[in-house]
Design an enzyme around this catalytic site. Structure first.
Site, PDB file in Angstrom:
ATOM      1  N   HIS A 169       1.461  -1.486  -0.069  1.00 15.93           N
ATOM      2  CA  HIS A 169       0.040  -0.044   0.182  1.00 15.93           C
ATOM      3  C   HIS A 169       0.435   1.242  -0.142  1.00 15.93           C
ATOM      4  O   HIS A 169       2.261   1.200   0.510  1.00 15.93           O
ATOM      5  CB  HIS A 169      -0.604   0.243   1.059  1.00 15.93           C
ATOM      6  CG  HIS A 169      -1.607   1.394   1.621  1.00 15.93           C
ATOM      7  ND1 HIS A 169      -1.634   2.479   2.100  1.00 15.93           N
ATOM      8  CD2 HIS A 169      -3.126   1.263   0.857  1.00 15.93           C
ATOM      9  CE1 HIS A 169      -2.513   3.523   1.581  1.00 15.93           C
ATOM     10  NE2 HIS A 169      -3.486   2.084   1.539  1.00 15.93           N
ATOM     11  N   PRO A 170       0.444   2.623  -0.794  1.00 15.42           N
ATOM     12  CA  PRO A 170       1.186   3.621  -0.349  1.00 15.42           C
ATOM     13  C   PRO A 170       1.407   4.185   1.181  1.00 15.42           C
ATOM     14  O   PRO A 170       3.485   5.040   0.484  1.00 15.42           O
ATOM     15  CB  PRO A 170       0.635   4.782  -1.354  1.00 15.42           C
ATOM     16  CG  PRO A 170      -0.610   3.827  -2.190  1.00 15.42           C
ATOM     17  CD  PRO A 170      -0.639   3.063  -1.698  1.00 15.42           C
ATOM     18  N   ARG A 171       1.080   3.702   1.942  1.00  8.65           N
ATOM     19  CA  ARG A 171       1.665   3.858   2.963  1.00  8.65           C
ATOM     20  C   ARG A 171       3.478   3.067   3.641  1.00  8.65           C
ATOM     21  O   ARG A 171       3.506   3.461   4.232  1.00  8.65           O
ATOM     22  CB  ARG A 171       0.757   3.950   4.041  1.00  8.65           C
ATOM     23  CG  ARG A 171      -0.887   4.933   4.098  1.00  8.65           C
ATOM     24  CD  ARG A 171       0.077   6.360   4.747  1.00  8.65           C
ATOM     25  NE  ARG A 171       0.439   6.197   6.306  1.00  8.65           N
ATOM     26  CZ  ARG A 171      -0.107   6.183   7.233  1.00  8.65           C
ATOM     27  NH1 ARG A 171      -1.456   6.372   7.667  1.00  8.65           N
ATOM     28  NH2 ARG A 171       0.254   6.237   8.272  1.00  8.65           N
ATOM     29  N   LYS A 172       3.156   1.927   2.482  1.00  9.04           N
ATOM     30  CA  LYS A 172       4.306   1.268   3.644  1.00  9.04           C
ATOM     31  C   LYS A 172       5.838   1.796   2.479  1.00  9.04           C
ATOM     32  O   LYS A 172       5.501   2.593   1.581  1.00  9.04           O
ATOM     33  CB  LYS A 172       4.264  -0.200   3.064  1.00  9.04           C
ATOM     34  CG  LYS A 172       2.255  -0.191   3.241  1.00  9.04           C
ATOM     35  CD  LYS A 172       1.922  -0.782   5.086  1.00  9.04           C
ATOM     36  CE  LYS A 172       0.934  -1.360   5.472  1.00  9.04           C
ATOM     37  NZ  LYS A 172      -0.625  -1.191   4.908  1.00  9.04           N
ATOM     38  N   VAL A 173       6.408   1.167   2.917  1.00 11.02           N
ATOM     39  CA  VAL A 173       8.186   1.413   2.877  1.00 11.02           C
ATOM     40  C   VAL A 173       8.500   1.081   1.296  1.00 11.02           C
ATOM     41  O   VAL A 173       8.582   2.276   0.529  1.00 11.02           O
ATOM     42  CB  VAL A 173       8.954   1.234   4.290  1.00 11.02           C
ATOM     43  CG1 VAL A 173      10.972   1.617   3.326  1.00 11.02           C
ATOM     44  CG2 VAL A 173       9.258   1.692   5.054  1.00 11.02           C
TER      45      VAL A 173
END
Length: 383
Positions: A181-185
């Site tokens: 997901h975009p919040r992940k590194v």
């Protein structure tokens, strides 16, 4: 978002990812294909696993992991309530019941003691989360689960690049589930991965993600002879696309730089926040190192500003922050769900917030975040 606002997160994406995605589109192969296979191999190698199985999200990765274990109606799975709700939902997807366990106050993760407090004769698995990138003590959990004759599934959604005992999170895991997901590194926009050392499980998981077919679409399209596939069991449409995998391969190549930068920023936060009494930052546990996918702070009991009021003050100062990790057992979806007392979970969920942290964050932006925290504290103290 105004130009001067400090966002909570920005993915580190650029021209290289754009070219990789464009190349995938221009190749004519945009569905699950050769780039997915390459991403699976590279990701598995990075975390020290024998096999990677790319899927559409970490939620579907968790779901398939529980299907592979044969978890079903009448079974219980121990999970932390302190996690994104998908962790508990995946247990519901297979018809089993999530049993919420409390967590360690320093790491936000399950421990052998918190699991031992709630597991029963109906428990068929333990699902541990590496919360916000902070690694759980999986060596202790694996040993305990072996004693209890229970499989341990690792929700490593946030943990790519984190380590336990000097090894990558995922190394030696029975089954580990990952998020892009975009919040992940590491991000592919959406997407997930399962890693395992078991070749039999890996083969079945690949079938399950693609409707239970005994021959993948890629195998059928590349064969010079007709392939009449069979559907060996009820499966799912949980595939990743080659466009996503192309982006993921580029992102994986940036991982070391991303981790180094995030740890540098976390260390600087630690130093700056010494001047703001009453905040306890998340830190590395003794058994490993975090990738600092999230940097959260816990408000001490004497901190003069409540969490929600502090979030509002930060927003007013142009700083985007987020509430701390949710407590799933307090959400309407789990209203009335039986649960043991979860005091640590509720304390962390109610009194913590996630501060901005991203690869391109400047020192000036970080200074603004800390200044806004200090100003909110000072303003309330004057009242």
């Amino acid at each position: 978002m105004s130009a001067g606002r400090v966002p909570v997160m920005i993915p580190w994406l650029g021209e290289e990812e754009a070219r990789a995605a464009s190349d995938a589109v221009l190749s004519g192969w945009v569905a699950q294909g050769p780039r997915v296979a390459a991403f699976e191999r590279a990701f598995a190698e990075r975390v020290g696993a024998e096999h990677g199985i790319a899927v559409s999200s970490c939620t579907t990765a968790l779901h398939l992991s529980l299907v592979a274990l044969g978890i079903g109606p009448g079974d219980e799975v121990v999970v932390p309530s302190l996690s994104f709700i998908a962790t508990a939902n995946a247990v519901r997807y297979v018809g089993a019941e999530p049993v919420f366990a409390d967590v360690d106050p320093a790491t936000g993760n399950l421990t052998t003691l918190t699991v031992d407090a709630v597991h029963t004769a109906r428990t068929k698995a333990v699902l541990a989360v590496h919360q916000g990138g902070v690694p759980a003590d999986v060596h202790a959990l694996r040993a305990a689960c072996a004693d209890w004759d229970l499989p341990l599934v690792e929700d490593a959604a946030c943990a790519i690049g984190s380590t336990v005992g000097g090894k990558p999170v995922g190394h030696g895991a029975l089954l580990a589930a990952w998020s892009f997901h975009p919040r992940k590194v590491v991000t592919t926009g959406e997407g997930g991965m399962i890693t395992t050392d078991d070749a039999t499980w890996a083969a079945r998981l690949r079938r399950l993600r693609e409707h239970g077919m005994n021959a993948s679409a890629a195998e059928r399209h590349t064969s010079e002879k007709p392939v009449l596939e069979q559907y060996l069991e009820v499966g799912y449409n949980y595939r990743m696309t080659d466009v996503q995998a192309a982006i993921g391969l580029v992102q994986l190549g940036k991982l070391d730089a991303m981790i180094a930068r995030r740890r540098e920023l976390a260390a600087r936060y630690d130093t700056l926040l010494r001047d703001v009494p009453g905040l306890t930052p998340v830190r590395d546990p003794a058994h490993g190192q975090s990738n600092f996918q999230s940097y959260w702070v816990l408000l001490d009991e004497e901190f003069p500003v409540g969490r929600d009021e502090l979030l509002a003050a930060l927003a007013g100062a142009g700083v985007s922050a987020r509430r701390g990790i949710m407590a799933s057992h307090l959400e309407p979806a789990y209203a009335g769900h039986p649960s043991a007392p979860l005091p640590v979970t509720e304390r962390i969920s109610n009194d913590s917030l996630i501060l901005p942290l991203f690869h391109t964050m400047t020192e000036a932006q970080q200074d603004r975040v800390v200044a806004a925290l200090a100003a909110a504290r000072a303003e309330q103290a004057r009242r």
